[in-house]
Scaffold this motif. Structure first.
Motif, PDB file in Angstrom:
ATOM      1  N   LYS A 156       0.820  -1.206   0.000  1.00 17.50           N
ATOM      2  CA  LYS A 156       0.000   0.000   0.000  1.00 17.50           C
ATOM      3  C   LYS A 156       0.856   1.259   0.000  1.00 17.50           C
ATOM      4  CE  LYS A 156      -4.149   2.025   1.994  1.00 17.50           C
ATOM      5  NZ  LYS A 156      -5.225   1.867   3.007  1.00 17.50           N
ATOM      6  N   ARG A 157       1.944   1.259   0.763  1.00 21.52           N
ATOM      7  CA  ARG A 157       2.822   2.435   0.797  1.00 21.52           C
ATOM      8  C   ARG A 157       3.498   2.656  -0.549  1.00 21.52           C
ATOM      9  NH1 ARG A 157       6.817   2.853   5.797  1.00 21.52           N
ATOM     10  NH2 ARG A 157       4.759   2.839   6.782  1.00 21.52           N
ATOM     11  N   LYS A 158       3.850   1.562  -1.233  1.00 27.30           N
ATOM     12  CA  LYS A 158       4.468   1.707  -2.554  1.00 27.30           C
ATOM     13  C   LYS A 158       3.489   2.328  -3.550  1.00 27.30           C
ATOM     14  CE  LYS A 158       7.644  -2.210  -1.959  1.00 27.30           C
ATOM     15  NZ  LYS A 158       8.870  -1.402  -1.956  1.00 27.30           N
ATOM     16  N   SER A 215       3.235   6.014  -2.704  1.00 26.34           N
ATOM     17  CA  SER A 215       4.421   6.743  -3.177  1.00 26.34           C
ATOM     18  C   SER A 215       4.352   7.015  -4.670  1.00 26.34           C
ATOM     19  CB  SER A 215       5.689   5.956  -2.843  1.00 26.34           C
ATOM     20  OG  SER A 215       5.863   5.844  -1.447  1.00 26.34           O
ATOM     21  N   ALA A 216       3.693   6.130  -5.410  1.00 24.60           N
ATOM     22  CA  ALA A 216       3.533   6.309  -6.851  1.00 24.60           C
ATOM     23  C   ALA A 216       2.320   7.172  -7.191  1.00 24.60           C
ATOM     24  CB  ALA A 216       3.406   4.951  -7.534  1.00 24.60           C
ATOM     25  N   GLY A 217       1.601   7.649  -6.169  1.00 27.30           N
ATOM     26  CA  GLY A 217       0.417   8.467  -6.399  1.00 27.30           C
ATOM     27  C   GLY A 217      -0.770   7.686  -6.892  1.00 27.30           C
ATOM     28  N   ALA A 229       0.781   0.326 -12.735  1.00 29.66           N
ATOM     29  CA  ALA A 229      -0.634   0.477 -12.423  1.00 29.66           C
ATOM     30  C   ALA A 229      -1.086   1.878 -12.816  1.00 29.66           C
ATOM     31  CB  ALA A 229      -0.883   0.237 -10.932  1.00 29.66           C
ATOM     32  N   ARG A 230      -2.405   2.038 -12.893  1.00 24.27           N
ATOM     33  CA  ARG A 230      -2.936   3.383 -13.088  1.00 24.27           C
ATOM     34  C   ARG A 230      -4.200   3.567 -12.261  1.00 24.27           C
ATOM     35  NH1 ARG A 230      -4.224   3.438 -19.558  1.00 24.27           N
ATOM     36  NH2 ARG A 230      -5.647   1.672 -19.709  1.00 24.27           N
ATOM     37  N   ALA A 231      -4.490   4.834 -11.964  1.00 27.14           N
ATOM     38  CA  ALA A 231      -5.558   5.157 -11.031  1.00 27.14           C
ATOM     39  C   ALA A 231      -6.932   5.103 -11.676  1.00 27.14           C
ATOM     40  CB  ALA A 231      -5.323   6.544 -10.430  1.00 27.14           C
ATOM     41  N   THR A 232      -7.001   5.361 -12.978  1.00 23.78           N
ATOM     42  CA  THR A 232      -8.261   5.332 -13.709  1.00 23.78           C
ATOM     43  C   THR A 232      -8.045   4.590 -15.020  1.00 23.78           C
ATOM     44  OG1 THR A 232      -7.858   7.397 -14.913  1.00 23.78           O
ATOM     45  CG2 THR A 232      -8.905   7.575 -12.746  1.00 23.78           C
ATOM     46  N   ALA A 233      -9.124   4.283 -15.696  1.00 26.10           N
ATOM     47  CA  ALA A 233      -9.015   3.524 -16.943  1.00 26.10           C
ATOM     48  C   ALA A 233      -8.221   4.274 -18.000  1.00 26.10           C
ATOM     49  CB  ALA A 233     -10.408   3.193 -17.473  1.00 26.10           C
ATOM     50  N   ALA A 234      -8.215   5.613 -17.940  1.00 27.01           N
ATOM     51  CA  ALA A 234      -7.483   6.408 -18.925  1.00 27.01           C
ATOM     52  C   ALA A 234      -6.294   7.138 -18.305  1.00 27.01           C
ATOM     53  CB  ALA A 234      -8.422   7.412 -19.589  1.00 27.01           C
ATOM     54  N   GLY A 235      -5.954   6.804 -17.071  1.00 28.75           N
ATOM     55  CA  GLY A 235      -4.888   7.507 -16.376  1.00 28.75           C
ATOM     56  C   GLY A 235      -3.500   7.101 -16.861  1.00 28.75           C
ATOM     57  N   ALA A 236      -2.501   7.857 -16.391  1.00 37.14           N
ATOM     58  CA  ALA A 236      -1.114   7.561 -16.738  1.00 37.14           C
ATOM     59  C   ALA A 236      -0.628   6.333 -15.975  1.00 37.14           C
ATOM     60  CB  ALA A 236      -0.222   8.755 -16.410  1.00 37.14           C
ATOM     61  N   TRP A 237       0.157   5.516 -16.657  1.00 37.59           N
ATOM     62  CA  TRP A 237       0.755   4.352 -16.013  1.00 37.59           C
ATOM     63  C   TRP A 237       1.912   4.803 -15.123  1.00 37.59           C
ATOM     64  CZ3 TRP A 237      -1.468  -0.269 -16.057  1.00 37.59           C
ATOM     65  CH2 TRP A 237      -2.347  -0.581 -17.101  1.00 37.59           C
ATOM     66  N   VAL A 258       5.349   0.684  -9.994  1.00 35.28           N
ATOM     67  CA  VAL A 258       5.125   0.520  -8.557  1.00 35.28           C
ATOM     68  C   VAL A 258       6.232  -0.283  -7.886  1.00 35.28           C
ATOM     69  CG1 VAL A 258       3.520  -0.315  -6.786  1.00 35.28           C
ATOM     70  CG2 VAL A 258       2.629   0.644  -8.927  1.00 35.28           C
ATOM     71  N   VAL A 259       6.560  -1.426  -8.436  1.00 35.92           N
ATOM     72  CA  VAL A 259       7.497  -2.336  -7.774  1.00 35.92           C
ATOM     73  C   VAL A 259       8.048  -3.304  -8.818  1.00 35.92           C
ATOM     74  CG1 VAL A 259       5.692  -4.023  -7.167  1.00 35.92           C
ATOM     75  CG2 VAL A 259       7.749  -3.852  -5.739  1.00 35.92           C
ATOM     76  N   ALA A 260       9.200  -3.901  -8.501  1.00 31.12           N
ATOM     77  CA  ALA A 260       9.796  -4.920  -9.377  1.00 31.12           C
ATOM     78  C   ALA A 260      10.193  -6.121  -8.541  1.00 31.12           C
ATOM     79  CB  ALA A 260      11.001  -4.363 -10.118  1.00 31.12           C
ATOM     80  N   TYR A 261      10.149  -7.299  -9.160  1.00 34.71           N
ATOM     81  CA  TYR A 261      10.503  -8.543  -8.495  1.00 34.71           C
ATOM     82  C   TYR A 261      11.501  -9.326  -9.349  1.00 34.71           C
ATOM     83  CZ  TYR A 261       6.111  -7.748  -5.941  1.00 34.71           C
ATOM     84  OH  TYR A 261       5.102  -7.212  -5.178  1.00 34.71           O
TER      85      TYR A 261
END
Length: 234
Positions: free
Chosen positions: A49-51, A54-56, A79-87, A90-93
């Motif tokens: 959740k914090r990550k 941090s990414a907004g 990830a993006r916040a809305t269907a048309a939002g900017a990507w 968030v994290v890498a594994y």
């Protein structure tokens, strides 16, 4: 539909599909996706959740893209916040085990991880490798190339899963598998895309692997187009 009711329906539906599929990847248990959410979602939220903040981004997000770079054995989550939002990244594994070499998958048993732009087809709450997400390989592009070349038996059941063993799949370790599975379940698998690339085509020095089939150039243009909207790593 209330959230709990929706999750109950989703879990029961997916568990029934797993039983019907009868794949060797499935373990004879009776977990639903909702069971797995109860077991793992709190820990995943604490880790991620914090990550996302941090990414907004909200947690869970509106859409996800999991990107695999085979040459460096890494999976990146966007990830993006809305269907048309900017990507946003968030994290890498690290990918703990991934068989084969650079290049697309051509047939069952070749040990190759496929390359392309895929959907999250199925969330397996009863995997023998803890938890797994099945790609929709072979997709329409894979099938079209196979028909043109007369190839059959393309293989199936390509998974992102836990543990550290794999033949043709991506073994992420159990904790990373929990993160990816729970994120996909909360976001909705229909809003999860999975890009499997031989290398990061966003980089100016990126080179197309040599020795591939004649249609590899078209495949890599398609993958590059899927990567272009995603921000590069810092």
């Amino acid at each position: 539909m209330k959230r709990r009711t929706a999750l109950s329906w989703l879990g029961a539906t997916l568990s029934s599909a797993a039983a019907a599929a009868g794949t060797s990847e499935s373990h004879p248990r009776s977990y639903t996706v909702e069971d797995r959410l109860r077991l793992h979602a709190p820990a995943v939220e604490r880790r991620l959740k914090r990550k996302f903040a941090s990414a907004g981004l909200p947690y869970p997000p509106a859409a996800l893209t999991y990107v695999v770079f085979k040459d460096v054995a890494r999976m990146e989550v966007y990830a993006r916040a809305t269907a048309a939002g900017a990507w946003r990244r968030v994290v890498a594994y690290p990918i703990l085990r991934m068989s084969g070499t650079l290049g697309p998958k051509l047939r069952e048993g070749d040990g190759q991880v496929p390359e392309g732009v895929y959907r999250a087809e199925f969330l397996n709450a009863n995997s023998r490798f803890h938890l797994s997400i099945r790609l929709d390989y072979p997709n329409a592009f894979d099938r079209a190339q196979a028909r043109a070349e007369g190839r059959t038996h393309l293989g199936s059941d390509i998974m992102i899963h836990g543990s550290n063993v794999s033949i043709g799949c991506m073994a992420m370790g159990d904790q990373a598998a929990e993160d990816l599975f729970i994120l996909a379940a909360l976001t909705g698998k229909e809003r999860v895309s999975i890009v499997v690339a031989p290398t990061d085509f966003r980089r100016p020095a990126a080179r197309v692997p040599k020795g591939g089939p004649p249609w590899a150039a078209a495949l890599y243009r398609h993958i590059k187009a899927a990567l272009n909207p995603l921000p590069g790593a810092d």
